[in-house]
Design a protein around this motif. Structure first.
Motif, PDB file in Angstrom:
ATOM      1  N   SER A 126      -6.550  -1.868   0.823  1.00 46.72           N
ATOM      2  CA  SER A 126      -6.842  -1.399  -0.537  1.00 46.72           C
ATOM      3  C   SER A 126      -7.812  -0.208  -0.540  1.00 46.72           C
ATOM      4  CB  SER A 126      -7.323  -2.548  -1.422  1.00 46.72           C
ATOM      5  OG  SER A 126      -8.642  -2.859  -1.125  1.00 46.72           O
ATOM      6  N   GLY A 127      -8.762  -0.169   0.427  1.00 44.39           N
ATOM      7  CA  GLY A 127      -9.694   0.963   0.504  1.00 44.39           C
ATOM      8  C   GLY A 127      -8.969   2.257   0.854  1.00 44.39           C
ATOM      9  N   LEU A 128      -8.019   2.136   1.739  1.00 45.01           N
ATOM     10  CA  LEU A 128      -7.216   3.297   2.154  1.00 45.01           C
ATOM     11  C   LEU A 128      -6.398   3.818   0.962  1.00 45.01           C
ATOM     12  CD1 LEU A 128      -5.819   5.174   4.186  1.00 45.01           C
ATOM     13  CD2 LEU A 128      -4.469   3.225   4.952  1.00 45.01           C
ATOM     14  N   LYS A 129      -5.858   2.879   0.201  1.00 43.50           N
ATOM     15  CA  LYS A 129      -5.072   3.227  -0.991  1.00 43.50           C
ATOM     16  C   LYS A 129      -5.970   3.957  -2.003  1.00 43.50           C
ATOM     17  CE  LYS A 129      -4.641   0.100  -3.965  1.00 43.50           C
ATOM     18  NZ  LYS A 129      -4.602  -1.303  -4.307  1.00 43.50           N
ATOM     19  N   THR A 130      -7.231   3.491  -2.155  1.00 43.99           N
ATOM     20  CA  THR A 130      -8.166   4.146  -3.083  1.00 43.99           C
ATOM     21  C   THR A 130      -8.525   5.541  -2.579  1.00 43.99           C
ATOM     22  OG1 THR A 130      -9.042   1.959  -3.543  1.00 43.99           O
ATOM     23  CG2 THR A 130     -10.367   3.820  -4.306  1.00 43.99           C
ATOM     24  N   ALA A 131      -8.750   5.671  -1.269  1.00 41.95           N
ATOM     25  CA  ALA A 131      -9.068   6.994  -0.695  1.00 41.95           C
ATOM     26  C   ALA A 131      -7.916   7.962  -0.963  1.00 41.95           C
ATOM     27  CB  ALA A 131      -9.324   6.861   0.810  1.00 41.95           C
ATOM     28  N   ALA A 132      -6.693   7.482  -0.771  1.00 39.44           N
ATOM     29  CA  ALA A 132      -5.524   8.340  -1.021  1.00 39.44           C
ATOM     30  C   ALA A 132      -5.441   8.684  -2.508  1.00 39.44           C
ATOM     31  CB  ALA A 132      -4.252   7.624  -0.569  1.00 39.44           C
ATOM     32  N   SER A 133      -5.703   7.705  -3.365  1.00 41.86           N
ATOM     33  CA  SER A 133      -5.619   7.925  -4.814  1.00 41.86           C
ATOM     34  C   SER A 133      -6.627   8.985  -5.271  1.00 41.86           C
ATOM     35  CB  SER A 133      -5.822   6.582  -5.510  1.00 41.86           C
ATOM     36  OG  SER A 133      -6.571   6.708  -6.660  1.00 41.86           O
ATOM     37  N   ASN A 134      -7.863   8.911  -4.725  1.00 46.17           N
ATOM     38  CA  ASN A 134      -8.879   9.916  -5.091  1.00 46.17           C
ATOM     39  C   ASN A 134      -8.433  11.308  -4.681  1.00 46.17           C
ATOM     40  OD1 ASN A 134     -10.480   7.916  -6.125  1.00 46.17           O
ATOM     41  ND2 ASN A 134     -11.704   7.659  -4.254  1.00 46.17           N
ATOM     42  N   THR A 135      -7.844  11.415  -3.500  1.00 45.22           N
ATOM     43  CA  THR A 135      -7.384  12.734  -3.022  1.00 45.22           C
ATOM     44  C   THR A 135      -6.224  13.232  -3.882  1.00 45.22           C
ATOM     45  OG1 THR A 135      -8.019  12.040  -0.813  1.00 45.22           O
ATOM     46  CG2 THR A 135      -6.632  13.990  -0.945  1.00 45.22           C
ATOM     47  N   ILE A 136      -5.280  12.332  -4.187  1.00 46.23           N
ATOM     48  CA  ILE A 136      -4.119  12.731  -5.006  1.00 46.23           C
ATOM     49  C   ILE A 136      -4.599  13.292  -6.340  1.00 46.23           C
ATOM     50  CG2 ILE A 136      -2.094  11.850  -6.288  1.00 46.23           C
ATOM     51  CD1 ILE A 136      -1.889   9.698  -3.960  1.00 46.23           C
ATOM     52  N   ARG A 137      -5.619  12.625  -6.914  1.00 44.78           N
ATOM     53  CA  ARG A 137      -6.109  13.042  -8.237  1.00 44.78           C
ATOM     54  C   ARG A 137      -6.780  14.403  -8.224  1.00 44.78           C
ATOM     55  NH1 ARG A 137      -9.540   8.903  -9.734  1.00 44.78           N
ATOM     56  NH2 ARG A 137      -8.162   7.274  -8.995  1.00 44.78           N
ATOM     57  N   LYS A 138      -7.529  14.714  -7.141  1.00 42.89           N
ATOM     58  CA  LYS A 138      -8.282  15.973  -7.200  1.00 42.89           C
ATOM     59  C   LYS A 138      -7.582  17.174  -6.548  1.00 42.89           C
ATOM     60  CE  LYS A 138     -11.689  15.652  -3.436  1.00 42.89           C
ATOM     61  NZ  LYS A 138     -11.535  14.432  -2.670  1.00 42.89           N
ATOM     62  N   GLU A 139      -6.533  16.949  -5.799  1.00 47.85           N
ATOM     63  CA  GLU A 139      -5.854  18.064  -5.125  1.00 47.85           C
ATOM     64  C   GLU A 139      -4.702  18.608  -5.977  1.00 47.85           C
ATOM     65  OE1 GLU A 139      -6.789  19.422  -1.846  1.00 47.85           O
ATOM     66  OE2 GLU A 139      -8.511  18.343  -2.669  1.00 47.85           O
ATOM     67  N   ALA A 146       0.847  -1.204   0.000  1.00 47.51           N
ATOM     68  CA  ALA A 146       0.000   0.000   0.000  1.00 47.51           C
ATOM     69  C   ALA A 146       0.876   1.246   0.000  1.00 47.51           C
ATOM     70  CB  ALA A 146      -0.921  -0.019   1.222  1.00 47.51           C
ATOM     71  N   PHE A 147       1.961   1.230   0.778  1.00 46.00           N
ATOM     72  CA  PHE A 147       2.910   2.350   0.776  1.00 46.00           C
ATOM     73  C   PHE A 147       3.473   2.542  -0.637  1.00 46.00           C
ATOM     74  CE2 PHE A 147       3.434   2.642   5.446  1.00 46.00           C
ATOM     75  CZ  PHE A 147       3.780   3.969   5.589  1.00 46.00           C
ATOM     76  N   ASP A 148       3.918   1.428  -1.240  1.00 41.71           N
ATOM     77  CA  ASP A 148       4.566   1.517  -2.557  1.00 41.71           C
ATOM     78  C   ASP A 148       3.606   1.978  -3.642  1.00 41.71           C
ATOM     79  OD1 ASP A 148       6.873   0.629  -1.354  1.00 41.71           O
ATOM     80  OD2 ASP A 148       6.661  -1.442  -2.011  1.00 41.71           O
ATOM     81  N   LYS A 149       2.360   1.460  -3.608  1.00 46.21           N
ATOM     82  CA  LYS A 149       1.393   1.833  -4.653  1.00 46.21           C
ATOM     83  C   LYS A 149       0.977   3.286  -4.506  1.00 46.21           C
ATOM     84  CE  LYS A 149      -0.539  -2.750  -5.630  1.00 46.21           C
ATOM     85  NZ  LYS A 149      -1.657  -3.671  -5.317  1.00 46.21           N
ATOM     86  N   THR A 150       0.785   3.745  -3.266  1.00 45.19           N
ATOM     87  CA  THR A 150       0.408   5.145  -3.048  1.00 45.19           C
ATOM     88  C   THR A 150       1.561   6.051  -3.465  1.00 45.19           C
ATOM     89  OG1 THR A 150      -1.006   4.432  -1.250  1.00 45.19           O
ATOM     90  CG2 THR A 150      -0.479   6.771  -1.303  1.00 45.19           C
ATOM     91  N   ALA A 151       2.784   5.645  -3.125  1.00 48.77           N
ATOM     92  CA  ALA A 151       3.963   6.431  -3.504  1.00 48.77           C
ATOM     93  C   ALA A 151       4.062   6.540  -5.028  1.00 48.77           C
ATOM     94  CB  ALA A 151       5.214   5.773  -2.935  1.00 48.77           C
ATOM     95  N   LYS A 152       3.754   5.446  -5.700  1.00 46.38           N
ATOM     96  CA  LYS A 152       3.815   5.433  -7.175  1.00 46.38           C
ATOM     97  C   LYS A 152       2.801   6.425  -7.752  1.00 46.38           C
ATOM     98  CE  LYS A 152       3.893   2.024 -10.916  1.00 46.38           C
ATOM     99  NZ  LYS A 152       3.688   0.616 -11.241  1.00 46.38           N
ATOM    100  N   MET A 153       1.600   6.459  -7.141  1.00 53.38           N
ATOM    101  CA  MET A 153       0.571   7.406  -7.604  1.00 53.38           C
ATOM    102  C   MET A 153       1.029   8.845  -7.393  1.00 53.38           C
ATOM    103  SD  MET A 153      -3.040   5.669  -6.534  1.00 53.38           S
ATOM    104  CE  MET A 153      -2.666   5.107  -4.908  1.00 53.38           C
ATOM    105  N   MET A 154       1.917   9.046  -6.429  1.00 48.38           N
ATOM    106  CA  MET A 154       2.432  10.400  -6.167  1.00 48.38           C
ATOM    107  C   MET A 154       3.669  10.688  -7.006  1.00 48.38           C
ATOM    108  SD  MET A 154       1.908  10.659  -2.075  1.00 48.38           S
ATOM    109  CE  MET A 154       1.518  12.372  -2.040  1.00 48.38           C
TER     110      MET A 154
END
Ligand code: KG4
Ligand code: ZN
Length: 337
Positions: free
Chosen positions: A212-225, A165-173
């Motif tokens: 995975s839900g936490l990762k999706t929540a982070a992904s949604n925020t990354i996309r709109k901010e 989850a750390f790695d996937k969220t980091a990748k999205m960033m």
């Protein structure tokens, strides 16, 4: 007894020599992270080929560093699983063949048992029984440990592992692979409380995890901010807080449920500073103690495999000649010693 340990389950080639009386004599590590960074994750075929390239030179270097010869080695421990099958086969083949050539016993070690016992490489060693939180790139597990091989899995992740989850969220960033440590570094500059993410599965009883839900929540925020550095740091900070809080809540629950006061935290994510400090605080409040491996032994390494193998070989356990790799291998199926 002097054991050569071999770790090749993923993207690190780790070789170590440990002596029953003298402790760790040498350890060599070659990390493939640069090789895989361009692809944003581990490419199994490339990992296997790189292990083949590095393993023998590293064994030679470990023997030189420990100032010992082949005749001084009394047994060989290699990671048998779980992990990438091609990568595991390199360590298993080389380890088993060397043991045959040197006429010493071999033992196949469970990678997560290696992580779990890694704090034993240093003093003070945790006494049994204890609760172990294993948090790596491939696994998130809460285990009651009553002795070596006496493992009761109390909970595990139903989807992504904490490190994943750390790695996937980091990748999205836009951070490089493996992004976990980079995300943690970015989080240091973040302002706590700017964003809040869920603490998954903490409102229900039980000790399983889901990230995975936490990762999706982070992904949604990354996309709109917005993409400025401070916003990115604030999101990283909120994500890290959510993971760390979730892990801490589950640890407290496992300790309460079992009545134990000793906690071992191991695996790559146990290098996370925020996790360490939050767990220290929590354990001091309940008069308990938390144990970690030294930082270099949080992530994959040969020393932890050498240590676990030494314990099992000392107990007389060995591997037959036709040993094999086990990409999937439940931790609680191991024999006790
Ligand atoms: O145990 P490990 O080396 O390999 C596996 O067995 O999976 O763990 C690697 C994982 C990666 O997901 C990496 O991003 C994560 O551990 N990791 C961290 C930190 N250092 C390593 N995650 C968060 N904060 C860190 N400081
Ligand atoms: Zn690992």
């Amino acid at each position: 007894m002097r054991i050569l340990g071999i770790e090749t389950s993923c993207d690190e080639t780790g070789i170590a020599i440990i002596d029953d009386d003298l402790g760790l004599l040498s350890h060599q590590l070659y990390s493939q992270v640069k090789l895989h960074a361009d692809y944003g994750g581990v490419v199994p075929e490339l990992a296997s080929r790189d292990h083949v390239r590095k393993i023998v030179p590293l064994i030679k270097a470990a023997l030189v560093e420990a100032n010992c010869k082949a005749e001084d080695i009394d047994g060989i421990a290699y990671t048998k699983g779980p992990g990438l099958v091609g990568a595991l086969l390199v360590g298993a083949s080389v380890g088993r063949s060397l043991a045959f050539a040197w006429n010493v016993p071999a033992i196949g070690v469970h990678h997560m048992e290696g992580h779990l016992l890694a704090p034993m490489l240093d003093d003070p060693k945790p006494e049994f029984p204890f609760i172990a939180l294993l948090v790596s790139g491939g696994h998130t597990m809460m285990v009651k440990v009553s002795g070596i091989g006496q493992y009761e899995v109390l909970g595990e992740s139903v989807d992504d592992a904490a490190g994943e989850a750390f790695d996937k969220t980091a990748k999205m960033m836009g951070l490089e692979y493996p992004g976990g440590p980079l995300l943690a570094k970015l989080a240091e500059k973040g302002i706590s409380g700017t964003y809040t993410f869920p603490r998954p599965m903490t409102d229900k009883p039980g000790l399983n995890f889901s990230f995975s839900g936490l990762k999706t929540a982070a992904s949604n925020t990354i996309r709109k901010e917005p993409e400025d550095e401070q916003t990115r740091a604030n999101i990283a900070c909120a994500f890290q807080e959510a993971v760390v809080d979730t892990l801490a809540i589950k640890c407290r629950r496992a300790l309460k449920y079992t009545g134990l006061k000793r906690l071992v935290v191991a695996g790559g994510v146990s290098a996370n500073t925020q996790l360490r400090s939050q767990l220290e605080d929590m354990m001091s409040k309940i008069n308990g103690k938390v144990y970690y491996p030294r930082l270099e032994f949080c992530t994959d390494n040969g020393a932890m495999i050498a240590y676990a193998g030494l314990q099992r070989l000392k107990a007389g356990q060995t591997e037959p000649l036709e040993s094999k790799a086990k990409p999937r291998w439940p931790l609680d199926s191991l024999p006790a010693i």
